[in-house]
Scaffold this motif. Structure first.
Motif, short mmCIF file in Angstrom:
data_model
loop_
_atom_site.label_atom_id
_atom_site.label_comp_id
_atom_site.label_asym_id
_atom_site.label_seq_id
_atom_site.Cartn_x
_atom_site.Cartn_y
_atom_site.Cartn_z
N UNK A 188 0.95 -1.29 0.08
CA UNK A 188 -0.05 -0.08 -0.06
C UNK A 188 0.94 1.17 -0.09
N UNK A 189 0.44 2.24 -0.66
CA UNK A 189 1.16 3.56 -0.67
C UNK A 189 1.08 4.25 0.72
N UNK A 190 2.47 4.72 1.09
CA UNK A 190 2.51 5.38 2.37
C UNK A 190 2.01 6.73 2.22
N UNK A 191 1.79 7.33 3.42
CA UNK A 191 1.42 8.82 3.27
C UNK A 191 2.61 9.46 3.97
N UNK A 192 2.71 10.58 3.19
CA UNK A 192 3.88 11.68 3.49
C UNK A 192 3.10 13.13 3.80
N UNK A 193 3.34 13.21 5.15
CA UNK A 193 2.64 14.47 5.48
C UNK A 193 3.81 15.68 5.52
N UNK A 194 3.19 16.78 5.01
CA UNK A 194 4.07 17.95 4.46
C UNK A 194 3.39 19.19 5.05
N UNK A 195 3.99 20.18 5.83
CA UNK A 195 3.47 21.24 6.49
C UNK A 195 3.41 22.15 5.05
N UNK A 196 2.45 22.99 4.86
CA UNK A 196 2.29 24.01 3.80
C UNK A 196 3.55 24.86 3.63
#
Length: 178
Positions: free
Chosen positions: A61-69
């Motif tokens: 499954x695709x991982x999620x990358x959290x990025x701050x605006x």
């Protein structure tokens, strides 16, 4: 890991990949640095290094990358057969992706694989995907979640208007008599 120090090594060891594993392969963090790392984990999200490793063509499954605006995170893409990997953003209004040529040059391999490093920049709040594709046409995705991480600027509070200091009222002077 030039410029990123021990924190980057520790984070790489702990990160998950498209292939369901990866990272630095069992790096051990000394106890003194573990305490520093725990203190840094309680810092605001905008102060952390964000990175995922992605094995192109993996069925995981695709991982999620959290990025701050307004900030940048990294993707380390690799393919079987030491092929080069390209990346594209599904919505460049939410997140852009560019090849990190300097990092590709300084860290050309990780865990025995040729790596292709990419910088993902959060442009506006929302969700999108970054697709990584190798020369054979195999691909994988990384889910990107861009959020506002910065603390809001303080709101100005109106201050009362300055009051004039009253001057003594003139006293009546007697009218001169004639």
């Amino acid at each position: 890991m030039r410029g990123y120090g021990w924190l980057a090594v520790a984070l790489v060891a702990a990160l998950s990949a498209c292939s369901g594993g990866g990272g630095a392969g069992g790096a051990v963090v000394p106890p003194a640095q573990q305490q520093q790392q725990q203190q840094q984990q309680t810092a605001p999200a905008m102060d952390t290094v964000r990175q995922v490793e992605c094995h192109v063509g993996s069925p995981s499954p695709a991982p999620t990358l959290d990025v701050c605006n307004g900030t940048t995170a990294s993707i380390d893409g690799y393919a079987d057969g030491n092929r080069d990997v390209a990346a594209t953003s599904a919505d460049s209004h939410i997140a852009t992706v560019v090849r990190d040529k300097a990092r590709n040059k300084s860290v050309p391999t990780e865990n025995g694989h040729r790596t292709s490093w990419f910088d993902v920049t959060g442009i506006s709040v929302g969700n999108t995907t970054i697709t990584l594709r190798d020369a054979s046409g195999r691909s994988s995705e990384v889910k990107i979640s861009v959020t506002n991480c910065a603390t809001p600027a303080p709101t100005a509070t109106p201050s009362p208007a300055p009051t004039a200091t009253p001057s003594p009222a003139p006293s009546a002077t007697p009218t001169p008599s004639r």
